[in-house]
Design an enzyme around this catalytic site. Structure first.
Site, PDB file in Angstrom:
ATOM      1  N   ASN A   6       1.057  -1.267  -0.208  1.00 46.36           N
ATOM      2  CA  ASN A   6       0.509  -0.393  -0.214  1.00 46.36           C
ATOM      3  C   ASN A   6       0.653   1.210   0.093  1.00 46.36           C
ATOM      4  OD1 ASN A   6      -1.769   2.406   0.843  1.00 46.36           O
ATOM      5  ND2 ASN A   6      -3.182   0.957   2.184  1.00 46.36           N
ATOM      6  N   ASP A   8      -0.150   4.371  -0.039  1.00 51.51           N
ATOM      7  CA  ASP A   8      -0.837   6.013   0.086  1.00 51.51           C
ATOM      8  C   ASP A   8       0.084   7.146   1.031  1.00 51.51           C
ATOM      9  OD1 ASP A   8      -3.334   4.152   0.020  1.00 51.51           O
ATOM     10  OD2 ASP A   8      -4.321   4.285   1.585  1.00 51.51           O
ATOM     11  N   HIS A   9       0.846   6.644   1.532  1.00 48.94           N
ATOM     12  CA  HIS A   9       1.752   6.986   2.520  1.00 48.94           C
ATOM     13  C   HIS A   9       2.526   7.774   2.093  1.00 48.94           C
ATOM     14  CE1 HIS A   9      -1.479   7.089   5.935  1.00 48.94           C
ATOM     15  NE2 HIS A   9      -0.473   5.421   6.007  1.00 48.94           N
ATOM     16  N   ARG A  17       2.557  18.895   2.156  1.00 47.84           N
ATOM     17  CA  ARG A  17       2.942  20.534   0.967  1.00 47.84           C
ATOM     18  C   ARG A  17       2.216  20.679  -0.083  1.00 47.84           C
ATOM     19  NH1 ARG A  17       7.911  22.842   1.240  1.00 47.84           N
ATOM     20  NH2 ARG A  17       8.931  22.759   3.059  1.00 47.84           N
ATOM     21  N   HIS A  42      -5.443   3.431  -1.390  1.00 42.91           N
ATOM     22  CA  HIS A  42      -6.925   4.107  -0.807  1.00 42.91           C
ATOM     23  C   HIS A  42      -7.865   4.942  -1.162  1.00 42.91           C
ATOM     24  CE1 HIS A  42      -9.707   3.674   3.055  1.00 42.91           C
ATOM     25  NE2 HIS A  42     -10.073   4.008   2.109  1.00 42.91           N
ATOM     26  N   ARG A  44     -10.069   8.237  -0.547  1.00 43.26           N
ATOM     27  CA  ARG A  44     -10.884   8.250   0.331  1.00 43.26           C
ATOM     28  C   ARG A  44     -12.138   9.204  -0.118  1.00 43.26           C
ATOM     29  NH1 ARG A  44     -10.582   7.336   5.483  1.00 43.26           N
ATOM     30  NH2 ARG A  44      -8.646   5.791   6.518  1.00 43.26           N
ATOM     31  N   ARG A  48      -7.827  12.283   0.979  1.00 39.15           N
ATOM     32  CA  ARG A  48      -6.621  13.035   1.707  1.00 39.15           C
ATOM     33  C   ARG A  48      -4.792  12.727   1.136  1.00 39.15           C
ATOM     34  NH1 ARG A  48      -7.153   9.938   7.577  1.00 39.15           N
ATOM     35  NH2 ARG A  48      -9.712  10.389   7.567  1.00 39.15           N
ATOM     36  N   HIS A  49      -4.675  11.876   0.687  1.00 44.61           N
ATOM     37  CA  HIS A  49      -3.599  10.958   0.447  1.00 44.61           C
ATOM     38  C   HIS A  49      -3.584  10.661  -1.521  1.00 44.61           C
ATOM     39  CE1 HIS A  49      -5.290   6.879   1.617  1.00 44.61           C
ATOM     40  NE2 HIS A  49      -4.415   7.805   3.007  1.00 44.61           N
ATOM     41  N   GLU A  69      -8.872   0.564  -3.051  1.00 47.72           N
ATOM     42  CA  GLU A  69      -9.222   0.132  -1.740  1.00 47.72           C
ATOM     43  C   GLU A  69     -10.711   1.578  -1.214  1.00 47.72           C
ATOM     44  OE1 GLU A  69      -7.251   0.592   2.539  1.00 47.72           O
ATOM     45  OE2 GLU A  69      -6.257  -1.182   1.771  1.00 47.72           O
ATOM     46  N   THR A  99      -6.463   5.834  10.032  1.00 46.47           N
ATOM     47  CA  THR A  99      -6.664   4.975   9.226  1.00 46.47           C
ATOM     48  C   THR A  99      -8.098   3.868   9.799  1.00 46.47           C
ATOM     49  OG1 THR A  99      -5.128   2.936   8.343  1.00 46.47           O
ATOM     50  CG2 THR A  99      -5.208   3.623  10.737  1.00 46.47           C
ATOM     51  N   THR A 100      -7.678   2.941   8.891  1.00 45.96           N
ATOM     52  CA  THR A 100      -9.108   2.677   8.600  1.00 45.96           C
ATOM     53  C   THR A 100      -9.295   1.573  10.397  1.00 45.96           C
ATOM     54  OG1 THR A 100      -8.752   1.918   6.079  1.00 45.96           O
ATOM     55  CG2 THR A 100     -10.538   0.352   7.405  1.00 45.96           C
ATOM     56  N   GLU A 157     -10.189 -10.093   3.318  1.00 47.50           N
ATOM     57  CA  GLU A 157      -9.317  -9.915   3.335  1.00 47.50           C
ATOM     58  C   GLU A 157      -9.395 -10.069   5.530  1.00 47.50           C
ATOM     59  OE1 GLU A 157      -7.204  -6.405   2.421  1.00 47.50           O
ATOM     60  OE2 GLU A 157      -5.835  -5.569   4.095  1.00 47.50           O
ATOM     61  N   HIS A 196      -3.413  -5.068   8.081  1.00 39.71           N
ATOM     62  CA  HIS A 196      -3.100  -4.079   8.640  1.00 39.71           C
ATOM     63  C   HIS A 196      -2.410  -4.051  10.005  1.00 39.71           C
ATOM     64  CE1 HIS A 196      -4.929  -0.161  10.517  1.00 39.71           C
ATOM     65  NE2 HIS A 196      -5.203  -0.083   9.366  1.00 39.71           N
ATOM     66  N   GLY A 197      -1.702  -3.226  10.027  1.00 38.97           N
ATOM     67  CA  GLY A 197      -1.159  -3.677  10.919  1.00 38.97           C
ATOM     68  C   GLY A 197       0.715  -4.309  11.009  1.00 38.97           C
ATOM     69  N   GLY A 218       0.658  -1.568   4.359  1.00 39.57           N
ATOM     70  CA  GLY A 218       1.462  -0.809   3.903  1.00 39.57           C
ATOM     71  C   GLY A 218       2.381   0.628   4.713  1.00 39.57           C
ATOM     72  N   HIS A 219       1.734   0.771   6.143  1.00 39.95           N
ATOM     73  CA  HIS A 219       2.888   1.688   6.610  1.00 39.95           C
ATOM     74  C   HIS A 219       3.961   1.187   7.644  1.00 39.95           C
ATOM     75  CE1 HIS A 219       2.521   5.111   9.915  1.00 39.95           C
ATOM     76  NE2 HIS A 219       2.805   3.601  10.582  1.00 39.95           N
TER      77      HIS A 219
HETATM   78  N1  PXP Z   1      -5.888  -3.620   4.430  1.00 43.92           N
HETATM   79  C1  PXP Z   1      -6.225  -2.444   4.421  1.00 43.92           C
HETATM   80  C2  PXP Z   1      -7.655  -2.757   3.917  1.00 43.92           C
HETATM   81  C3  PXP Z   1      -6.206  -1.195   5.137  1.00 43.92           C
HETATM   82  O1  PXP Z   1      -7.119  -0.136   4.711  1.00 43.92           O
HETATM   83  C4  PXP Z   1      -5.272  -0.748   5.383  1.00 43.92           C
HETATM   84  C5  PXP Z   1      -3.878   0.471   5.198  1.00 43.92           C
HETATM   85  O2  PXP Z   1      -5.284   0.472   4.456  1.00 43.92           O
HETATM   86  C6  PXP Z   1      -3.674  -2.037   5.002  1.00 43.92           C
HETATM   87  C7  PXP Z   1      -4.893  -2.936   4.854  1.00 43.92           C
HETATM   88  C8  PXP Z   1      -2.723  -2.062   5.766  1.00 43.92           C
HETATM   89  O3  PXP Z   1      -2.181  -1.326   6.833  1.00 43.92           O
HETATM   90  P1  PXP Z   1      -1.138  -1.025   7.249  1.00 43.92           P
HETATM   91  O4  PXP Z   1      -0.952   0.302   6.618  1.00 43.92           O
HETATM   92  O5  PXP Z   1      -1.483  -0.798   8.667  1.00 43.92           O
HETATM   93  O6  PXP Z   1       0.240  -2.041   7.062  1.00 43.92           O
END
Ligand code: PXP
Length: 245
Positions: A6, A8-9, A17, A42, A44, A48-49, A69, A99-100, A157, A196-197, A218-219
């Site tokens: 992911n 997004d960040h 900026r 994602h 949104r 936002r991103h 997403e 975040t979600t 998922e 996620h996470g 992602g993160h």
């Molecule tokens: N899966 C879904 C459905 C999410 O919404 C996200 C965050 O955008 C992720 C996975 C990835 O999560 P993380 O950024 O915590 O790795």
């Protein structure tokens, strides 16, 4: 097991900026060079991103799996049908969240989700093609798996956020919930992903769960990329996942 990265960040930094860099499309190319099997963004409601332009550009350049997403709104369904990502993951969306925060509330939003799944998975595509496979982002619960099957999605998922934030015994309990949900979903004939996470220290236990199709991260990968570069960060995560399978 597939790794969907992911990006997004990367767009979060750009939007901070209001400039043109860093570009998530460049991050996507580097992630693919590092071994990513797919790219997730994602889009949104509040943009936002990731921006609409990013999604269009990524569709042009991502020949692995592009996972969009999105919330199950009419606006997003229209965008997905136009851009045609390789898959859509339906997620809950709250304006104030960072975040979600959790899986979908399937019972409350059943009709809206059913409509989105039906439109995306094919009945309304003018091309006659099989449509866009839909994954539902759900909590690791047996009833949510059953509900997802009824809604008609081809994939789920499993939300690993609670597992990721827990420690010690609580984390093992959460892992058991994830495993049970995966098993139930496989038995129901669904393709099963998780995410996620997940990070470089907690990914191994999830990557070792049998039958998982892919992990969506992602993160942690984008954070490590700041120091070691996108390609290396993805390569390291891919290696950890491979070692655990
Ligand atoms: N899966 C879904 C459905 C999410 O919404 C996200 C965050 O955008 C992720 C996975 C990835 O999560 P993380 O950024 O915590 O790795």
């Amino acid at each position: 097991m597939l790794l969907g990265v992911n990006v997004d960040h990367v767009a979060t930094v750009r939007q901070a900026r209001g400039e043109t860099e860093p570009d998530p499309a460049i991050a996507a190319v580097l992630a693919i060079l590092g071994g990513a099997d797919g790219i997730t963004v994602h889009l949104r409601e509040d943009r936002r991103h990731i921006q609409d332009r990013d999604l269009k550009l990524l569709r042009e350049i991502v020949f692995t799996e592009l996972n969009l997403e999105m919330a199950a709104t009419d606006e997003m369904i229209g965008i997905a049908l136009r851009v045609k990502p390789d898959m859509v993951t339906l997620v809950p969306e709250k304006r104030a969240e960072l975040t979600t925060e959790g899986g979908l509330n399937l019972k409350k939003n059943r009709n809206q989700l059913k409509k989105a799944v039906k439109m995306l998975q094919g009945t309304c595509l003018p091309t006659g093609k099989k449509g866009i496979p839909v994954s539902l982002f759900i909590n690791p619960s047996i009833t949510d798996v059953e509900e997802s099957k009824k809604i008609g999605a081809r994939m789920v998922e499993i939300h690993t956020g609670i597992y990721a934030n827990a420690k010690g015994k609580k984390q093992l309990q959460e892992l058991t919930r994830v495993k049970k949900a995966v098993k139930k979903a496989l038995g129901a004939g669904l393709a099963v992903n998780a995410g996620h996470g997940l990070n470089y220290t907690n990914v191994k236990k999830v990557a070792s769960v049998k039958g998982l199709r892919g992990l969506y991260i992602g993160h942690s990968i984008i954070s490590r990329s700041v120091f070691v570069g996108v390609e290396k960060a993805v390569r390291e995560m891919k290696k950890l996942i491979k070692e655990s399978e």
